[in-house]
Design a protein around this motif. Structure first.
Motif, PDB file in Angstrom:
ATOM      1  N   ILE A 178       0.837  -1.202   0.000  1.00  0.00           N
ATOM      2  CA  ILE A 178       0.000   0.000   0.000  1.00  0.00           C
ATOM      3  C   ILE A 178       0.874   1.255   0.000  1.00  0.00           C
ATOM      4  CG2 ILE A 178      -1.689   1.325   1.345  1.00  0.00           C
ATOM      5  CD1 ILE A 178      -2.800  -1.376   2.334  1.00  0.00           C
ATOM      6  N   LEU A 179       1.948   1.241   0.771  1.00  0.00           N
ATOM      7  CA  LEU A 179       2.862   2.383   0.803  1.00  0.00           C
ATOM      8  C   LEU A 179       3.504   2.590  -0.560  1.00  0.00           C
ATOM      9  CD1 LEU A 179       4.252   4.606   2.404  1.00  0.00           C
ATOM     10  CD2 LEU A 179       5.984   2.927   3.101  1.00  0.00           C
ATOM     11  N   ALA A 180       3.927   1.505  -1.218  1.00  0.00           N
ATOM     12  CA  ALA A 180       4.533   1.612  -2.546  1.00  0.00           C
ATOM     13  C   ALA A 180       3.540   2.184  -3.562  1.00  0.00           C
ATOM     14  CB  ALA A 180       5.027   0.243  -3.007  1.00  0.00           C
ATOM     15  N   ILE A 181       2.289   1.737  -3.478  1.00  0.00           N
ATOM     16  CA  ILE A 181       1.250   2.254  -4.387  1.00  0.00           C
ATOM     17  C   ILE A 181       1.040   3.744  -4.139  1.00  0.00           C
ATOM     18  CG2 ILE A 181      -1.214   2.173  -4.951  1.00  0.00           C
ATOM     19  CD1 ILE A 181      -1.116  -0.845  -4.372  1.00  0.00           C
TER      20      ILE A 181
ATOM     21  N   VAL B 240       3.200   5.940  -3.123  1.00  0.00           N
ATOM     22  CA  VAL B 240       4.312   6.694  -3.713  1.00  0.00           C
ATOM     23  C   VAL B 240       4.113   6.821  -5.223  1.00  0.00           C
ATOM     24  CG1 VAL B 240       6.803   6.716  -4.142  1.00  0.00           C
ATOM     25  CG2 VAL B 240       5.927   6.022  -1.898  1.00  0.00           C
ATOM     26  N   ILE B 241       3.657   5.742  -5.849  1.00  0.00           N
ATOM     27  CA  ILE B 241       3.379   5.771  -7.292  1.00  0.00           C
ATOM     28  C   ILE B 241       2.284   6.793  -7.608  1.00  0.00           C
ATOM     29  CG2 ILE B 241       2.474   4.428  -9.237  1.00  0.00           C
ATOM     30  CD1 ILE B 241       3.809   1.960  -7.945  1.00  0.00           C
ATOM     31  N   LEU B 242       1.224   6.815  -6.805  1.00  0.00           N
ATOM     32  CA  LEU B 242       0.145   7.790  -7.000  1.00  0.00           C
ATOM     33  C   LEU B 242       0.673   9.215  -6.851  1.00  0.00           C
ATOM     34  CD1 LEU B 242      -2.819   6.135  -5.033  1.00  0.00           C
ATOM     35  CD2 LEU B 242      -2.446   6.169  -7.504  1.00  0.00           C
ATOM     36  N   SER B 243       1.560   9.421  -5.883  1.00  0.00           N
ATOM     37  CA  SER B 243       2.150  10.743  -5.674  1.00  0.00           C
ATOM     38  C   SER B 243       2.958  11.184  -6.886  1.00  0.00           C
ATOM     39  CB  SER B 243       3.033  10.717  -4.416  1.00  0.00           C
ATOM     40  OG  SER B 243       3.671  11.957  -4.220  1.00  0.00           O
ATOM     41  N   VAL B 244       3.741  10.273  -7.420  1.00  0.00           N
ATOM     42  CA  VAL B 244       4.555  10.590  -8.608  1.00  0.00           C
ATOM     43  C   VAL B 244       3.655  10.867  -9.812  1.00  0.00           C
ATOM     44  CG1 VAL B 244       6.251   9.689 -10.243  1.00  0.00           C
ATOM     45  CG2 VAL B 244       6.559   9.297  -7.790  1.00  0.00           C
ATOM     46  N   ILE B 245       2.606  10.063  -9.965  1.00  0.00           N
ATOM     47  CA  ILE B 245       1.665  10.257 -11.077  1.00  0.00           C
ATOM     48  C   ILE B 245       1.041  11.645 -11.001  1.00  0.00           C
ATOM     49  CG2 ILE B 245      -0.591   9.561 -11.980  1.00  0.00           C
ATOM     50  CD1 ILE B 245       0.177   6.664 -11.323  1.00  0.00           C
ATOM     51  N   SER B 246       0.620  12.058  -9.806  1.00  0.00           N
ATOM     52  CA  SER B 246      -0.015  13.368  -9.656  1.00  0.00           C
ATOM     53  C   SER B 246       0.956  14.493  -9.988  1.00  0.00           C
ATOM     54  CB  SER B 246      -0.536  13.542  -8.228  1.00  0.00           C
ATOM     55  OG  SER B 246       0.530  13.614  -7.297  1.00  0.00           O
ATOM     56  N   LEU B 247       2.229  14.316  -9.643  1.00  0.00           N
ATOM     57  CA  LEU B 247       3.246  15.320  -9.953  1.00  0.00           C
ATOM     58  C   LEU B 247       3.468  15.411 -11.457  1.00  0.00           C
ATOM     59  CD1 LEU B 247       5.310  17.344  -8.873  1.00  0.00           C
ATOM     60  CD2 LEU B 247       6.936  15.446  -8.619  1.00  0.00           C
TER      61      LEU B 247
ATOM     62  N   PHE C 201       1.426   1.835   7.395  1.00  0.00           N
ATOM     63  CA  PHE C 201       2.626   0.986   7.339  1.00  0.00           C
ATOM     64  C   PHE C 201       3.307   0.915   8.704  1.00  0.00           C
ATOM     65  CE2 PHE C 201       7.290   0.811   6.734  1.00  0.00           C
ATOM     66  CZ  PHE C 201       7.394  -0.470   6.211  1.00  0.00           C
ATOM     67  N   ILE C 202       3.605   2.076   9.309  1.00  0.00           N
ATOM     68  CA  ILE C 202       4.280   2.038  10.605  1.00  0.00           C
ATOM     69  C   ILE C 202       3.328   1.549  11.698  1.00  0.00           C
ATOM     70  CG2 ILE C 202       5.899   3.850   9.965  1.00  0.00           C
ATOM     71  CD1 ILE C 202       4.333   5.796  11.672  1.00  0.00           C
ATOM     72  N   GLY C 203       2.013   1.724  11.455  1.00  0.00           N
ATOM     73  CA  GLY C 203       1.042   1.207  12.407  1.00  0.00           C
ATOM     74  C   GLY C 203       1.068  -0.301  12.507  1.00  0.00           C
ATOM     75  N   GLY C 204       1.543  -0.964  11.444  1.00  0.00           N
ATOM     76  CA  GLY C 204       1.674  -2.409  11.482  1.00  0.00           C
ATOM     77  C   GLY C 204       2.763  -2.878  12.434  1.00  0.00           C
ATOM     78  N   TYR C 205       3.745  -2.005  12.673  1.00  0.00           N
ATOM     79  CA  TYR C 205       4.842  -2.325  13.585  1.00  0.00           C
ATOM     80  C   TYR C 205       4.597  -1.790  15.000  1.00  0.00           C
ATOM     81  CZ  TYR C 205       7.518  -3.595   9.434  1.00  0.00           C
ATOM     82  OH  TYR C 205       7.958  -4.200   8.279  1.00  0.00           O
ATOM     83  N   TYR C 206       3.786  -0.745  15.095  1.00  0.00           N
ATOM     84  CA  TYR C 206       3.627  -0.034  16.369  1.00  0.00           C
ATOM     85  C   TYR C 206       3.182  -0.943  17.515  1.00  0.00           C
ATOM     86  CZ  TYR C 206       3.811   4.691  18.245  1.00  0.00           C
ATOM     87  OH  TYR C 206       4.200   5.819  18.914  1.00  0.00           O
ATOM     88  N   PRO C 207       2.209  -1.830  17.316  1.00  0.00           N
ATOM     89  CA  PRO C 207       1.779  -2.670  18.444  1.00  0.00           C
ATOM     90  C   PRO C 207       2.851  -3.663  18.897  1.00  0.00           C
ATOM     91  CG  PRO C 207       0.094  -2.582  16.727  1.00  0.00           C
ATOM     92  CD  PRO C 207       1.341  -2.003  16.139  1.00  0.00           C
ATOM     93  N   ARG C 208       3.901  -3.864  18.096  1.00  0.00           N
ATOM     94  CA  ARG C 208       4.927  -4.848  18.446  1.00  0.00           C
ATOM     95  C   ARG C 208       6.188  -4.216  19.046  1.00  0.00           C
ATOM     96  NH1 ARG C 208       7.237  -7.504  14.760  1.00  0.00           N
ATOM     97  NH2 ARG C 208       6.591  -6.510  12.811  1.00  0.00           N
ATOM     98  N   ILE C 209       6.149  -2.897  19.282  1.00  0.00           N
ATOM     99  CA  ILE C 209       7.320  -2.239  19.856  1.00  0.00           C
ATOM    100  C   ILE C 209       7.454  -2.627  21.335  1.00  0.00           C
ATOM    101  CG2 ILE C 209       8.428  -0.037  20.384  1.00  0.00           C
ATOM    102  CD1 ILE C 209       6.819   1.220  18.115  1.00  0.00           C
TER     103      ILE C 209
END
Length: 402
Positions: free
Chosen positions: A151-154, A156-163, A207-215
Motif C-alpha cells: 500500500i505504501l509503494a502504491i 508513492v506511485i500515486l504521488s509521482v503520477i499526480s506530480l 505501514f508504521i502502524g503495522g509495527y507499532y503494536p509490536r514495539i
C-alpha cells in the motif's frame, strides 16, 4: 538489531499517549491557522499559514489516522467502506453548513458574485472528503489483502503520477469536470487535499502502524529515530528551502501545499516519525499521563474540526457582507482562536452529557434519511449556483476575498 526493539507479538496495545498529544497539537494548530487564513484582512493564504502547517498540519493528522486504522476493532473491507462513505457524508454536511447556507443568504440579500461563487465550495477536496476517499481506497486494498508495504509503494506511485500530471496535463476546460478531477489530483479548481497527493501520509501511517503494536523498547527506538529523522529533515529543508536546489514549487505556497511533491511528502513522513518519537519522550516524563483537555482534544478531533469551522467561515461571510473586509490585527485573531477552541469544548461536553447527537449512532431509517437529504441538497445547491457564477472561488484566487 530490530529484534531489540520489536516483539513477535503485540505488546504495545491500547491508547498511545504520544499519538494523543500529536493529534491534540494538530487540531489546535489547525484551528488557529484556519482563523488567521480565513479571517485576517489581506492575509496571503499561502505564505503565513502554509509554511507552519508544512510540518505540523494536515499531513501529520493523516499519518495518525493511518496508524489508527491498525488499532481499530473494525478491520473488514465493508467496515472501511462504510466508514469512508460516512466521512464523505459528514464532509458534505459540513460544506452545506459552513459554505453553502451562509453564502446563499448573502447572495439572496446582496446579489454579489462573491457569495454565489463561494456557495459552489459545497464541492471541494477538503480534508474530510479526502479522509472518506482514503477509507474507500483502503477498503479495496483490504479486499485485495495488500500488505502495508505494498500500500505504501502504491501511494508513492500515486504521488509521482499526480506530480507528472500537474507538469504535463492541462485541466479540463469545464469547471465542474475540473472540480471532479480535483478530488484526485491538483487542478485549477478547489483541490486542497487531492487523494493521489495526500494518500501517501495515510499509507505511511498504516505501514508504521503495522509495527507499532509490536514495539517492546519504545525508549530505545525513540532515541534511534530522532537521531536519524531530525538531521535528515534539517538537511533536506536547507537544500530545499534555503538553497532552492530542487525544481519544485516554493515551500509555503498554495501550489506546493496542495501538490505536496513526492520528495516533500516523503520528508514530511520522516519528520513526523521523529516527532512521534519526541512526543513519546515528552509523555514519558509524565508517566504516560496527559492533561484531560489534551485527551479531550484527541478523542474528539473530528468534532473540534467540524464545529470550529462553524465559528469561522460563516463569520467570514457576515464580515464581507456587512463590512466588505475582514479583521485586522493578529492579536485579535489569536484571541478569537482561543474562544473558538473553548466554545467547541463546551458544545462537545454539552453534547456528551445531554444532547447525544452523533452521526455514528444513526441507524436504519434515520441514517438513510440523513444521508439522502445531505446528498440531494448538495446536488440541488450545486445545480442552482453553477450557472450563476462568473468566476469560481477557490484556493488559487484566495476565494475572491477582498
Amino acid at each position: 538489531m530490530m529484534s531489540r526493539y520489536f516483539s513477535d507479538k503485540k505488546v504495545n496495545v491500547g491508547r498511545q499517549p504520544e499519538l494523543d498529544l500529536m493529534k491534540a497539537l494538530c487540531i489546535v494548530g489547525m484551528i488557529v491557522m484556519h482563523v488567521i487564513l480565513d479571517l485576517e484582512a489581506g492575509a496571503p493564504s499561502g505564505n503565513e499559514g502554509q509554511m507552519f502547517t508544512e510540518l505540523f498540519g494536515a499531513a501529520t493528522f493523516m499519518i495518525s489516522m493511518g496508524i489508527g486504522m491498525r488499532y481499530t476493532r473494525h478491520q473488514s473491507p465493508i467496515s472501511y467502506l462504510l466508514r469512508g462513505f460516512g466521512l464523505l457524508t459528514i464532509g458534505q454536511f459540513l460544506n452545506i453548513l459552513r459554505n453553502a447556507i451562509p453564502n446563499l443568504i448573502g447572495y439572496w440579500i446582496t446579489g454579489k458574485q462573491f457569495f454565489i461563487a463561494n456557495v459552489f465550495l459545497i464541492l471541494q477536496a477538503d480534508i474530510l472528503t479526502f479522509a472518506g476517499l482514503s477509507f474507500l481506497l483502503m477498503a479495496i486494498f483490504k479486499k485485495c489483502r495488500f500488505k502495508g508495504s505494498v500500500i505504501l509503494a502504491i501511494s508513492v506511485i500515486l504521488s509521482v503520477i499526480s506530480l507528472v500530471l500537474w507538469k504535463t496535463v492541462t485541466p479540463p476546460a469545464n469547471y465542474l469536470a475540473s472540480q471532479f478531477a480535483a478530488f484526485f489530483v491538483v487542478t485549477n479548481a478547489e483541490s486542497y487535499f487531492p487523494l493521489f497527493n495526500y494518500f501517501i501520509f495515510v499509507a505511511f501511517g498504516y505501514f508504521i502502524g503495522g509495527y507499532y503494536p509490536r514495539i517492546k523498547d519504545k525508549n530505545g527506538l525513540a532515541d534511534l529515530i530522532m537521531v536519524i529523522c531530525f538531521p535528515l529533515t534539517l538537511l533536506y529543508y536547507v537544500l530545499r528551502y534555503g538553497l532552492n536546489l530542487f525544481p519544485l514549487p516554493e515551500v509555503g505556497t498554495n501550489i506546493q501545499y496542495s501538490l505536496k511533491p513526492t520528495p516533500d511528502a516523503i520528508m514530511t513522513c520522516v519528520f513526523t516519525l521523529g516527532l512521534i518519537a519526541f512526543l513519546y519522550k515528552v509523555t514519558r516524563i509524565t508517566g504516560g499521563k496527559l492533561p484531560k483537555f489534551i485527551m479531550h482534544l484527541s478523542k474528539h478531533i473530528n468534532s473540534y474540526y467540524c464545529l470550529s469551522y462553524l465559528f469561522i467561515l460563516p463569520v467570514q461571510t457576515v464580515l464581507v457582507a456587512v463590512r466588505g473586509d475582514l479583521i485586522e490585527g493578529l492579536g485579535w485573531l489569536i484571541l478569537y482562536s482561543l474562544f473558538v477552541i473553548a466554545a467547541c469544548f463546551v458544545l462537545i461536553e454539552l453534547n456528551e452529557r445531554y444532547w447525544h447527537i452523533r452521526f455514528a449512532t444513526l441507524r436504519g431509517k434515520k441514517l438513510l434519511i440523513f444521508t439522502v437529504c445531505v446528498w440531494v441538497l448538495t446536488v440541488v445547491i450545486a445545480a442552482y449556483a453553477y450557472p450563476k457564477i462568473e468566476t469560481f472561488a477557490n484556493i488559487w484566487n484566495d476565494y475572491l476575498l477582498p
